[in-house]
Design an enzyme around this catalytic site. Structure first.
Site, PDB file in Angstrom:
ATOM      1  N   HIS A 281       0.830  -1.197   0.000  1.00  0.00           N
ATOM      2  CA  HIS A 281       0.000   0.000   0.000  1.00  0.00           C
ATOM      3  C   HIS A 281       0.871   1.257   0.000  1.00  0.00           C
ATOM      4  O   HIS A 281       0.356   2.366  -0.087  1.00  0.00           O
ATOM      5  CB  HIS A 281      -0.886  -0.041   1.253  1.00  0.00           C
ATOM      6  CG  HIS A 281      -1.901   1.037   1.310  1.00  0.00           C
ATOM      7  ND1 HIS A 281      -2.636   1.407   0.227  1.00  0.00           N
ATOM      8  CD2 HIS A 281      -2.284   1.852   2.312  1.00  0.00           C
ATOM      9  CE1 HIS A 281      -3.447   2.383   0.570  1.00  0.00           C
ATOM     10  NE2 HIS A 281      -3.248   2.681   1.829  1.00  0.00           N
ATOM     11  N   CYS A 282       2.208   1.092   0.114  1.00  0.00           N
ATOM     12  CA  CYS A 282       3.047   2.285   0.300  1.00  0.00           C
ATOM     13  C   CYS A 282       3.955   2.570  -0.889  1.00  0.00           C
ATOM     14  O   CYS A 282       3.803   3.591  -1.547  1.00  0.00           O
ATOM     15  CB  CYS A 282       3.898   2.110   1.552  1.00  0.00           C
ATOM     16  SG  CYS A 282       2.910   2.071   3.044  1.00  0.00           S
ATOM     17  N   ILE A 283       4.906   1.676  -1.149  1.00  0.00           N
ATOM     18  CA  ILE A 283       5.987   2.002  -2.090  1.00  0.00           C
ATOM     19  C   ILE A 283       5.471   2.320  -3.503  1.00  0.00           C
ATOM     20  O   ILE A 283       5.928   3.292  -4.107  1.00  0.00           O
ATOM     21  CB  ILE A 283       7.055   0.873  -2.121  1.00  0.00           C
ATOM     22  CG1 ILE A 283       7.517   0.522  -0.706  1.00  0.00           C
ATOM     23  CG2 ILE A 283       8.244   1.247  -2.996  1.00  0.00           C
ATOM     24  CD1 ILE A 283       8.237   1.615   0.037  1.00  0.00           C
ATOM     25  N   ASP A 286       2.880   5.911  -2.588  1.00  0.00           N
ATOM     26  CA  ASP A 286       3.270   7.174  -1.940  1.00  0.00           C
ATOM     27  C   ASP A 286       4.081   8.119  -2.832  1.00  0.00           C
ATOM     28  O   ASP A 286       3.832   9.330  -2.828  1.00  0.00           O
ATOM     29  CB  ASP A 286       4.061   6.899  -0.652  1.00  0.00           C
ATOM     30  CG  ASP A 286       3.265   6.059   0.327  1.00  0.00           C
ATOM     31  OD1 ASP A 286       2.053   5.878   0.097  1.00  0.00           O
ATOM     32  OD2 ASP A 286       3.850   5.583   1.303  1.00  0.00           O
TER      33      ASP A 286
END
Ligand SMILES: NC(=O)c1ccc[n+]([C@@H]2O[C@H](COP(=O)([O-])OP(=O)(O)OC[C@H]3O[C@@H](n4cnc5c(N)ncnc54)[C@H](O)[C@@H]3O)[C@@H](O)[C@H]2O)c1
Length: 441
Positions: A281-283, A286
């Protein structure tokens, strides 16, 4: 006050507001997922009275029944939280009782690839409806610099209270690393940026109750940027090592051995390893928030991010091409071959499948008419583009029967040498099995 399993309150919001004053709560966490639930657990573990708000009734009901849906929080943890007074709600009336509210809702991308802040704005509106003087509100959701001040603050101030004067407002990025058992949440330094110096003092004191080291940023924008620097750094370095893997193969160089050697340098180098792409869900998400901010505020591209995205996005295609070459060298076309994917989550030892590169890999294999099945100790059912992928019931038998086994995630439950012994053809994309009969990315 009566709370049923679905977290509905037996009272209206107005009534709760009245009774709440007698029923003091130190922390309300909005969004009880991978970030919010461990935060609630940590706060409850030091004796803070914690409530949680989530719009997913199933999540709320499971938590109130002592069941966790998050990898790093056990059912036992949830039972302990419940004993310490934790209750989850779907009704935002629970916010009226909390001295501090922390927002941990998702920040995905919208259809056009830009930031989707709808969960953040809806959470901020819910907080505004129950805000009282003297409260502390913290945003933890990852987002572009300026969100706390430009998006969240105006919503909180709508009913009339002023941030920095009547209530405190701060941003604190979450650095949780799902599946990582080495760094406990309380041991990872927590960055906190306040809207004003007084807001920062409040937020630092709050986190200091259950985090060993709190690092004060100059303001909310610096704290927001800190998180994006960390994740963009990972994103760019993963892309760099993926491109190095492709180049090294062409140059007949073992990139894994080269990385191992480079990794012995005690300063100035951090080892990243090639893979089928980035997930979670991040790399993959974001850095888009940062490139959106650069594009919308400055009018130009954040070129490192664009390039990293392009390279990482091409990795599934590269992996499938290598798989096809491997089958060819064994005299089999990919068309009609039985291919077993091992590990379909985005990283080892978690159940989280968000943005997993296994999805484009499976899609490409299917487009080329391979027969795809999967195995994952953490995933029972898996679909790609709405079409279910069969899960093999017996791993050992399946590895023997499939023409090609493709290791995408090296979950610790896998006995890798045994898999290598049993597989007809094994393609290891994680660089874990080095022997002549195993193909490594
Ligand atoms: N997962 C990670 O490893 C990680 C690490 C650091 C930061 N983050 C960031 O933290 C934020 C949360 O991520 P996550 O992984 O915990 O997400 P998640 O999907 O695991 O959990 C979010 C929860 O929020 C709930 N929710 C959504 N909108 C809501 C609303 N308006 N009101 C109440 N509840 C609502 C959802 O039902 C869900 O249970 C994101 O901004 C993410 O980028 C995630």
């Amino acid at each position: 006050m009566q709370v049923d399993k679905a977290g509905s309150l037996g009272e209206t919001s107005e009534q709760l507001g009245e009774s709440a004053r007698a029923d003091h709560v130190e922390l309300a966490v909005i969004g009880l997922g991978y970030v919010g639930l461990p935060l609630a657990r940590e706060a409850a573990s030091v004796g803070l009275r914690v409530v949680g708000l989530d719009r997913n009734a199933r999540v709320v009901s499971d938590l109130n029944s002592g069941r966790s849906h998050v990898d790093d929080v056990s059912d036992e943890d949830v039972r302990r939280m419940r004993e310490a007074g934790f209750t989850a709600y779907t009704d935002d009336a629970c916010l009226a009782r909390a001295q501090t509210v922390v927002i941990c809702v998702p920040t995905p991308l919208s259809e056009d690839g830009g930031p989707d802040l709808s969960a953040v704005t809806s959470a901020a509106r819910a907080v505004a409806g129950h805000l009282r003087p003297g409260r502390l509100v913290v945003l933890e959701s990852t987002t572009y610099p300026g969100t706390t001040d430009e998006v969240v603050r105006p919503l909180l101030e709508e009913p009339g209270l002023k941030a920095g004067e009547d209530f405190a407002l701060a941003f604190s990025p979450e650095r949780i690393d799902p599946g990582n058992t080495t760094h406990a949440l309380r041991e990872v330094p927590k960055v906190v940026g306040g809207l004003t110096p007084a807001c920062a003092v409040r937020a630092v004191a709050f986190y200091g109750k259950f985090i060993d080291t709190v690092v004060q940023a100059k303001g909310t924008r610096e704290a927001e940027m800190a998180k994006l620097i960390e994740n963009t750094y990972r994103h760019v370095n993963i892309a760099l090592v993926n491109e190095l893997a492709i180049i090294s193969r062409e140059l007949h160089i073992d990139v894994w051995d080269a990385i191992r050697c480079a990794g012995t340098k005690p300063f100035g180098f951090q080892a990243f390893r090639p893979s089928a792409g980035v997930g979670g869900h991040c790399i993959p998400i974001d850095p888009n928030y940062l490139s959106y901010k650069v594009r919308s505020s400055l009018g130009y591209e954040f070129r490192f991010v664009e390039l990293a995205q392009e390279i990482n996005r091409r990795m599934p295609e590269y992996v499938v091409r290598r798989a096809q070459d491997l089958l060819n060298s064994a005299g089999r076309p990919l068309h009609g071959s039985r291919v077993l994917l091992l590990g379909v989550t985005y990283k080892p030892d978690v159940a989280d499948q968000r943005e997993s590169p296994a999805v484009p890999v499976a899609k490409l294999l299917r487009e080329r008419e391979a027969e795809v099945s999967f195995h994952d100790p953490h995933v029972q059912r898996w679909s790609v583009d709405g079409v279910s992928v069969p899960r093999v019931p017996d791993l050992t038998a399946a590895v023997r029967e499939h023409d090609l086994t493709l290791l995408l995630q090296d979950h610790s439950a896998y006995d890798l040498p045994a898999l290598a012994d049993q597989a007809r053809l094994l393609f290891d994309t994680r660089g874990r099995i080095f022997r002549p009969d195993v193909e490594v990315l």
